[in-house]
Design a protein around this motif. Sequence first.
Motif, PDB file in Angstrom:
ATOM      1  N   GLU A 243       0.802  -1.225  -0.033  1.00  0.00           N
ATOM      2  CA  GLU A 243      -0.133   0.091  -0.003  1.00  0.00           C
ATOM      3  C   GLU A 243       1.044   1.253  -0.036  1.00  0.00           C
ATOM      4  O   GLU A 243       1.516   1.547   1.229  1.00  0.00           O
TER       5      GLU A 243
ATOM      6  N   ASN B 207      -5.346   1.025  -2.045  1.00  0.00           N
ATOM      7  CA  ASN B 207      -6.537   0.709  -1.154  1.00  0.00           C
ATOM      8  C   ASN B 207      -7.518   1.791  -0.765  1.00  0.00           C
ATOM      9  O   ASN B 207      -8.579   1.604  -0.492  1.00  0.00           O
TER      10      ASN B 207
ATOM     11  N   THR C 284     -11.421  -8.107   3.384  1.00  0.00           N
ATOM     12  CA  THR C 284     -10.014  -7.386   3.803  1.00  0.00           C
ATOM     13  C   THR C 284      -9.957  -7.674   5.283  1.00  0.00           C
ATOM     14  O   THR C 284      -8.780  -7.401   5.562  1.00  0.00           O
TER      15      THR C 284
END
Length: 330
Positions: free
Chosen positions: A72, A100, A135
Amino acid sequence: MQPLVDRYGRVATDLRVSLTDRCNLRCTYCMPAEGLDWMPGDDQLTDDEVVRLIGVAVQRLGVREIRFTGGEPLVRRGLVDIVRRTRALDPEVEMSITTNGIGLARTAGALAEAGLDRVNVSLDTVRPETFREITLRDRFDDVVEGLAAAEAAGLGPVKVNAVLLRGVNDDQAPELLQWCLERGYQLRFIEQMPLDAQHGWSREGMVTADEIFGRLDQVFTLTPASEPRGSAPAELFLVDGGPATVGVIASVTRPFCGDCDRVRLTADGQVRNCLFARTESDLRAALRAGASDEALADRWLVAMAGKAAGHGIDDPTFLQPDRPMSAIGG
């Protein structure tokens, strides 16, 4: 200027730069719930090293697009400064980020001011409960706020990337598309690829492009877009006559390797000439040993020359890369 050309004549002009292998979600198709053994800090390229290697790519090797990825990338503290310094290398280079979306609400304005052009946000569902299931985190609202912030900051067109998982969200394709249409986001469905850390991917379990089309056709009328696809990974379709479109990236069942123009730089300074490559070329060691920009460019050219004709997923001898997607960068 020497183009990054491989032995089949393909020229890489799109550089994907991974800034970290860390992530603040635990998507079940990417990594285990407990996370992974993260890259040691000393192995990771410094901000200065990242910018220098991007400079080699842009100024010596003809790269025209930079995509910052992870893990990320928003968890990289120096991200905004890296974007600003990359923009200073060449005002004409297209810069984007795949994220994300968590933390984007706080950083979208700064990223736009630094020179970022647009964002791709991963979002597989618009149901909060399904988001938690995929997630393992309760952060759906944060992603929605991040998308809105990106739009408000002018980081458009805002694109949404979605993976459908059998028995989890494979029945949600139409509602996800409708949600994106209402907000002006451009949706791209991506076939699940064999890049999970658990090595649990199977072709039988993957939701294929044909299945995605079948789901969408129940609600929408899709017609092929007239604009040429070129080297873009997504096959675009007009939704109910347009102008809105939806894309499908069918890396597994409809590979587009023959038109690939991408090359990847990992967070620890390795060149990967294919997402599914089993080998890498080390630029970090040469850089830290004092190599000149010319020498680094020469190493990069050699790394690109050895690119295979295709990813070979259909080959019985195919082996999944040792690194998962979070450590490669999309």
